[in-house]
Scaffold this motif. Structure first.
Motif, PDB file in Angstrom:
ATOM      1  N   CYS A  37      -1.087   2.350   8.467  1.00  0.00           N
ATOM      2  CA  CYS A  37      -1.488   2.816   7.137  1.00  0.00           C
ATOM      3  C   CYS A  37      -2.858   2.246   6.798  1.00  0.00           C
ATOM      4  O   CYS A  37      -3.190   1.121   7.196  1.00  0.00           O
ATOM      5  CB  CYS A  37      -0.468   2.374   6.095  1.00  0.00           C
ATOM      6  N   CYS A  49      -3.815   0.981   4.205  1.00  0.00           N
ATOM      7  CA  CYS A  49      -3.739  -0.240   3.386  1.00  0.00           C
ATOM      8  C   CYS A  49      -3.702  -1.485   4.260  1.00  0.00           C
ATOM      9  O   CYS A  49      -3.911  -2.593   3.776  1.00  0.00           O
ATOM     10  CB  CYS A  49      -2.499  -0.213   2.490  1.00  0.00           C
ATOM     11  N   HIS A  69       7.319   3.858   4.604  1.00  0.00           N
ATOM     12  CA  HIS A  69       6.304   2.995   3.987  1.00  0.00           C
ATOM     13  C   HIS A  69       5.737   3.659   2.737  1.00  0.00           C
ATOM     14  O   HIS A  69       5.638   3.030   1.679  1.00  0.00           O
ATOM     15  CB  HIS A  69       5.186   2.706   5.003  1.00  0.00           C
ATOM     16  N   ALA A 113      -4.900   5.177  -1.143  1.00  0.00           N
ATOM     17  CA  ALA A 113      -4.777   3.808  -0.618  1.00  0.00           C
ATOM     18  C   ALA A 113      -3.798   3.736   0.555  1.00  0.00           C
ATOM     19  O   ALA A 113      -3.855   2.817   1.359  1.00  0.00           O
ATOM     20  CB  ALA A 113      -4.333   2.862  -1.734  1.00  0.00           C
ATOM     21  N   HIS A 114      -2.897   4.706   0.645  1.00  0.00           N
ATOM     22  CA  HIS A 114      -1.875   4.660   1.702  1.00  0.00           C
ATOM     23  C   HIS A 114      -1.887   5.942   2.526  1.00  0.00           C
ATOM     24  O   HIS A 114      -0.978   6.763   2.441  1.00  0.00           O
ATOM     25  CB  HIS A 114      -0.491   4.426   1.095  1.00  0.00           C
TER      26      HIS A 114
HETATM   27 ZN   LIG Z   1       0.106   1.549   2.985  1.00  0.00          ZN
END
Ligand SMILES: [Zn+2]
Length: 247
Positions: free
Chosen positions: A192, A194, A214, A148-149
């Motif tokens: 990122c 996300c 992050h 997800a990141h």
């Molecule tokens: Zn992220």
């Protein structure tokens, strides 16, 4: 199971860590404010700095310490369908195994995952059974978080000719090496997958640092929210969790 590598004052020590031990390490590391980064195979890297006595008298030096957790069974590719199935399981506190025509399926309140897919999720070590309930394994949790990141940084622009209307169009007229009249853009963006990070660094290493911060922030939040055991169950049967983190 994880391969656990501890970098300490006297070199490195390798061992194995159960899911329970790895979970405790992460929970304790987060409480102490140590940096945690998760990896796409479903592992983690814990880093911290200790202040130790140096070689001379009354000298204190910084010493970097780390614990690497590498899963023996990496999560592999987390396709959209796999992630959708894992989301179903993670989001339903009633998920459990049921039998259908002699085959095992995973059932929630209003959904079921067919036998073939259930078998694959089990074989890949993505799900575990705890007290009669089916939940995600630690590797699945960490792998999903890493997926997800996914961060990246953009290539700095480098030397360029000023564009029309550039407010600094006349800068650098006297630069040598054919760069007269050109501008240098060293900035790099950190983004990122996300969508929650759009930061800008003066150079690429600063952008990389912003991306790392992050990833560490989301890992710390995940561990605090999902992996912190209830009071009284903050124990791992191995009896050496604390030692790992005070190396
Ligand atoms: Zn992220």
């Amino acid at each position: 199971m994880y391969r656990e590598t501890i970098a300490h004052a006297h070199g490195t020590t390798e061992g194995t860590a159960s899911e329970q031990h790895a979970t405790m390490l992460l929970a304790r590391a987060a409480r102490r404010g140590y940096a945690i980064e998760v990896t796409t195979p479903g592992g983690a890297l814990i880093t911290w700095t200790r202040h130790v006595f140096g070689p001379g008298e009354n000298t204190v030096v910084r010493a970097d310490r780390s614990i690497t957790l590498e899963p023996f069974t990496p999560v592999g590719t987390l396709s959209d369908t796999v992630r959708a199935d894992l989301d179903l399981i993670a989001g339903d506190p009633h998920a459990r195994y049921a039998e259908e025509n002699g085959r095992r399926v995973i059932r929630g309140l209003v959904w079921r995952i067919p036998a073939f897919t259930t078998a694959r999720l089990r074989a890949r070590g993505l799900v575990v059974e705890e007290e009669g309930l089916v939940c995600l394994s630690l590797t699945a949790h960490l792998g999903l978080l890493a997926h997800a990141h996914r961060t990246r940084t953009t290539t700095p622009e480098g030397w360029r000719r000023p564009s029309a209307g550039d407010p600094y169009g006349s800068a650098g007229l006297n630069r040598p090496g054919g760069r007269a009249g050109m501008l240098y853009g060293g900035g790099s963006a950190a983004v990122c997958s996300c969508g929650g990070l759009s930061a800008f660094g003066g150079d690429r290493s600063e952008a990389r640092r912003l991306a790392r911060e992050h990833r560490r922030a989301v890992a710390a939040a995940f561990v605090a929210e999902q992996l912190t055991p209830p009071p009284g169950r903050d124990r791992c049967s191995c009896g050496r969790c604390a030692d790992c983190l005070t190396a």
